[in-house]
Design a protein around this motif. Structure first.
Motif, mmCIF file in Angstrom:
data_model
loop_
_atom_site.group_PDB
_atom_site.id
_atom_site.type_symbol
_atom_site.label_atom_id
_atom_site.label_comp_id
_atom_site.label_asym_id
_atom_site.label_seq_id
_atom_site.Cartn_x
_atom_site.Cartn_y
_atom_site.Cartn_z
ATOM 1 N N ALA A 1 45.440 51.008 37.398
ATOM 2 C CA ALA A 1 46.527 50.396 36.628
ATOM 3 C C ALA A 1 47.102 49.148 37.278
ATOM 4 O O ALA A 1 48.142 48.662 36.871
ATOM 5 C CB ALA A 1 47.638 51.421 36.415
ATOM 6 N N ALA B 1 47.671 45.219 38.192
ATOM 7 C CA ALA B 1 47.590 43.983 37.407
ATOM 8 C C ALA B 1 46.258 43.281 37.639
ATOM 9 O O ALA B 1 45.676 42.710 36.719
ATOM 10 C CB ALA B 1 48.753 43.060 37.758
ATOM 11 N N ASP C 1 43.429 44.669 38.111
ATOM 12 C CA ASP C 1 42.399 45.364 37.336
ATOM 13 C C ASP C 1 42.397 44.869 35.893
ATOM 14 O O ASP C 1 41.341 44.690 35.294
ATOM 15 C CB ASP C 1 42.613 46.876 37.366
ATOM 16 N N ARG C 2 43.572 44.646 35.343
ATOM 17 C CA ARG C 2 43.672 44.101 33.986
ATOM 18 C C ARG C 2 43.041 42.707 33.935
ATOM 19 O O ARG C 2 42.255 42.407 33.038
ATOM 20 C CB ARG C 2 45.130 44.050 33.527
ATOM 21 N N GLU C 3 43.371 41.871 34.914
ATOM 22 C CA GLU C 3 42.808 40.523 34.969
ATOM 23 C C GLU C 3 41.289 40.577 35.089
ATOM 24 O O GLU C 3 40.581 39.815 34.434
ATOM 25 C CB GLU C 3 43.408 39.742 36.142
ATOM 26 N N ALA D 1 39.287 42.937 34.083
ATOM 27 C CA ALA D 1 38.722 43.384 32.803
ATOM 28 C C ALA D 1 38.689 42.238 31.797
ATOM 29 O O ALA D 1 37.691 42.045 31.097
ATOM 30 C CB ALA D 1 39.519 44.561 32.250
ATOM 31 N N LEU D 2 39.761 41.477 31.721
ATOM 32 C CA LEU D 2 39.816 40.361 30.782
ATOM 33 C C LEU D 2 38.816 39.271 31.181
ATOM 34 O O LEU D 2 38.164 38.682 30.319
ATOM 35 C CB LEU D 2 41.237 39.806 30.685
ATOM 36 N N CYS E 1 36.610 41.751 28.332
ATOM 37 C CA CYS E 1 37.318 42.758 27.535
ATOM 38 C C CYS E 1 38.402 42.084 26.702
ATOM 39 O O CYS E 1 39.039 41.129 27.142
ATOM 40 C CB CYS E 1 37.943 43.816 28.442
ATOM 41 N N ASP F 1 40.994 43.843 25.471
ATOM 42 C CA ASP F 1 42.251 44.498 25.836
ATOM 43 C C ASP F 1 41.950 45.510 26.915
ATOM 44 O O ASP F 1 40.796 45.723 27.289
ATOM 45 C CB ASP F 1 42.928 45.148 24.621
ATOM 46 N N PHE F 2 42.999 46.170 27.393
ATOM 47 C CA PHE F 2 42.938 47.031 28.567
ATOM 48 C C PHE F 2 43.868 48.212 28.331
ATOM 49 O O PHE F 2 44.996 48.011 27.876
ATOM 50 C CB PHE F 2 43.416 46.181 29.752
ATOM 51 N N TYR F 3 43.416 49.416 28.631
ATOM 52 C CA TYR F 3 44.271 50.592 28.474
ATOM 53 C C TYR F 3 44.026 51.534 29.644
ATOM 54 O O TYR F 3 42.876 51.811 29.986
ATOM 55 C CB TYR F 3 43.995 51.310 27.146
ATOM 56 N N THR F 4 45.115 52.005 30.249
ATOM 57 C CA THR F 4 44.967 52.874 31.414
ATOM 58 C C THR F 4 44.944 54.346 31.024
ATOM 59 O O THR F 4 45.555 54.752 30.031
ATOM 60 C CB THR F 4 46.098 52.648 32.435
#
Length: 121
Positions: free
Chosen positions: A85, A87, A89-91, A93-94, A98, A100-103
């Motif tokens: 979760a 930040a 990891d979100r970056e 993925a994008l 990806c 979007d991103f969901y934990t």
């Protein structure tokens, strides 16, 4: 009925998510590793892909990059599903492509919001 590909190596997560989404009216296909997910995306051309990032054979990051690099399936939205979760990891993925991103753990209402928004595009 929209077709969703779930790429998930954990049997319990795959079963739970598949059943819950089917009850909401989605058709589900699945794969248990990144390479199988890529192959399944090419053969079935789903409307959306839910991609676990920690997968055997080919991880979700590489599988997403491969999906987005293939002109036949590059338009398919990919949602990263991960227990990470941070930040960064979100970056990551994008950056891999990806949409979007969901934990995890997955709370269905939040995931359904993302699915609905991406399928409306």
């Amino acid at each position: 009925m929209p077709l969703i590909l779930i790429v998930e190596d954990n049997d319990m997560n795959l079963d739970m998510l598949s059943r819950r989404l089917e009850r909401k009216g989605y058709e589900i296909v699945s794969a248990r590793d990144g390479q199988a997910g890529l192959d399944q995306a090419i053969s079935t051309k789903p409307d959306l892909i839910l991609m676990d990032m920690s997968l055997p054979v080919m991880d979700g990051w590489a599988a997403t990059r491969a999906v987005k690099a293939n002109p036949v399936i590059a338009h398919i939205p990919v949602v990263a599903l991960t227990a990470h979760a941070m930040a960064s990891d979100r970056e990551k993925a994008l950056e891999a492509g990806c949409d979007d991103f969901y934990t995890k753990p997955i709370e269905l209402p939040g995931l359904l919001d993302i699915i609905s928004r991406l399928l409306e595009k």
